[in-house]
Design an enzyme around this catalytic site. Structure first.
Site, mmCIF file in Angstrom:
data_model
loop_
_atom_site.group_PDB
_atom_site.id
_atom_site.type_symbol
_atom_site.label_atom_id
_atom_site.label_comp_id
_atom_site.label_asym_id
_atom_site.label_seq_id
_atom_site.Cartn_x
_atom_site.Cartn_y
_atom_site.Cartn_z
ATOM 1 N N ASP A 78 0.864 -1.182 0.000
ATOM 2 C CA ASP A 78 0.000 0.000 0.000
ATOM 3 C C ASP A 78 0.904 1.237 0.000
ATOM 4 O O ASP A 78 1.786 1.347 -0.837
ATOM 5 C CB ASP A 78 -0.961 -0.068 1.199
ATOM 6 C CG ASP A 78 -1.968 1.068 1.252
ATOM 7 O OD1 ASP A 78 -2.976 1.007 0.537
ATOM 8 O OD2 ASP A 78 -1.748 2.016 2.033
ATOM 9 N N HIS A 127 -6.936 -6.388 -1.398
ATOM 10 C CA HIS A 127 -5.890 -5.388 -1.180
ATOM 11 C C HIS A 127 -4.893 -5.763 -0.095
ATOM 12 O O HIS A 127 -3.734 -5.353 -0.147
ATOM 13 C CB HIS A 127 -6.552 -4.050 -0.823
ATOM 14 C CG HIS A 127 -5.573 -2.941 -0.590
ATOM 15 N ND1 HIS A 127 -4.737 -2.478 -1.591
ATOM 16 C CD2 HIS A 127 -5.273 -2.221 0.534
ATOM 17 C CE1 HIS A 127 -3.981 -1.499 -1.099
ATOM 18 N NE2 HIS A 127 -4.279 -1.342 0.172
#
Length: 334
Positions: A107, A313
């Site tokens: 991320d 994610h």
């Protein structure tokens, strides 16, 4: 490293780096691997890899990044640029007495890792990016190119105004963390994939904010890779620190663009690995398809791109064994 020490889990300490005090979790002995987390997370997002890397003969170190957890949280927004964040990692190498390391990031930690490799290839001999590929500098300020509508705006734009997102996210910290972890996972309902929706993921309604009012944490299902105890770890940290530190990373997106002007068209020259889930919301961002298609041009020593089917994610948490195996395979090649 003795097996008993590996099974005991990571140890924790605070070091001085780049003018701040940084908390790190570490495990194992051997070549150094730095693990940079993203938003809204902490060192804990690497809990599975700390043990796996230690067992494979590496010294794995996962810091609470600047603004998070038990690491210092400077007040000024302009203290959270990519140059500060890369400087923190260089200083961490010095604090650990290491000349070089392989750096991994997920991320927001991925841009830190990519730029550490870009700016200091003498200190970072390899790079592993999770979820976010290396993004070459664009032609205009990034916030000018994100989607916006009359009733909604892209989450990165929503995060810009100091105090607005904090008030929304901190209203119920446990709910915020549980909702974020579920909604961006591969276990959440598949988002709209129609042509009209292309590039318009993570749009925040102007009248509701990131976390809508009127829902309870008990209504959000737990995916199989996450426990209530895991959510409690994250929520406990953010209940104490608030979200301002992490949000300040977003508030420097345009400043980063300004500062990185001398490195336009520069390539990441060290060996690299990219890992993502095919259901990662980042892969649906506007322009990411073209970035991935050209990744080997910007990262000429890219060894492999690993796309995990059904994974969302939270790559290293959703698929810990596969991610750890890919990382260890790459590290052993070096």
């Amino acid at each position: 490293m003795a097996t008993s020490a590996i099974l005991a889990g990571p140890t924790h300490r605070t070091v001085e780096t780049n003018g701040i005090r940084m908390h790190v979790a570490e495990q194992g002995e051997g070549p150094l691997v730095l693990l940079c987390h993203g938003f809204p997370e902490s060192w804990y997002s690497w809990r599975h890899q700390l043990a796996a890397l230690a067992a494979a003969g590496f010294h794995a170190v996962a810091p609470d990044m600047r603004g998070y957890g038990r690491t210092d949280r400077p007040e000024a927004i302009d203290q959270y640029t990519l140059l500060h964040l890369v400087g923190d990692m260089v200083g961490l190498l010095d604090a650990l007495g290491a000349e070089t390391a392989v750096i991994a990031g997920h991320d927001w930690g991925a841009p830190v890792a990519w730029h550490a490799a870009l700016l200091r290839p003498d200190r970072f001999r390899g790079v592993i990016g999770l979820s976010v590929p290396y993004l070459p500098r664009g032609q205009v300020h990034p916030t000018r190119t994100v989607p916006e509508a009359d009733d909604a705006l892209f989450y990165q734009r929503y995060f810009q105004a100091p105090g607005v997102a904090e008030a929304n996210l901190e209203r119920d910290v446990h709910l915020t963390l549980k909702l974020s972890l579920f909604n961006a996972s591969g276990d959440a309902p598949i988002p709209d994939a129609s042509p009209a929706a292309e590039g318009h993921v993570l749009m925040i309604p102007r009248d509701r904010g990131f976390v809508p009012a009127g829902i309870g944490a008990e209504t959000i299902p737990l995916p199989p890779w996450l426990t209530e105890a895991d959510v409690d770890v994250y929520a406990g940290e953010f209940a104490r620190t608030g979200f301002r530190g992490g949000l300040n990373w977003y508030r420097n997106i345009d400043r980063n663009w300004d500062l990185l002007a001398p490195f336009e068209d520069a390539r990441v020259t060290v060996p690299a690995l990219f890992i993502a889930g095919d259901r990662d919301v980042v892969l649906a961002f506007r322009g990411i398809g073209a970035v991935l298609s050209n990744l080997s041009a910007a990262v000429p020593r890219l060894r492999e791109t690993v796309i995990l089917a059904g994974c969302g994610h939270w790559t290293q948490q959703e698929r810990p064994e596969e991610v750890s195996a890919a990382m260890i395979g790459f590290l052993r090649q070096l």
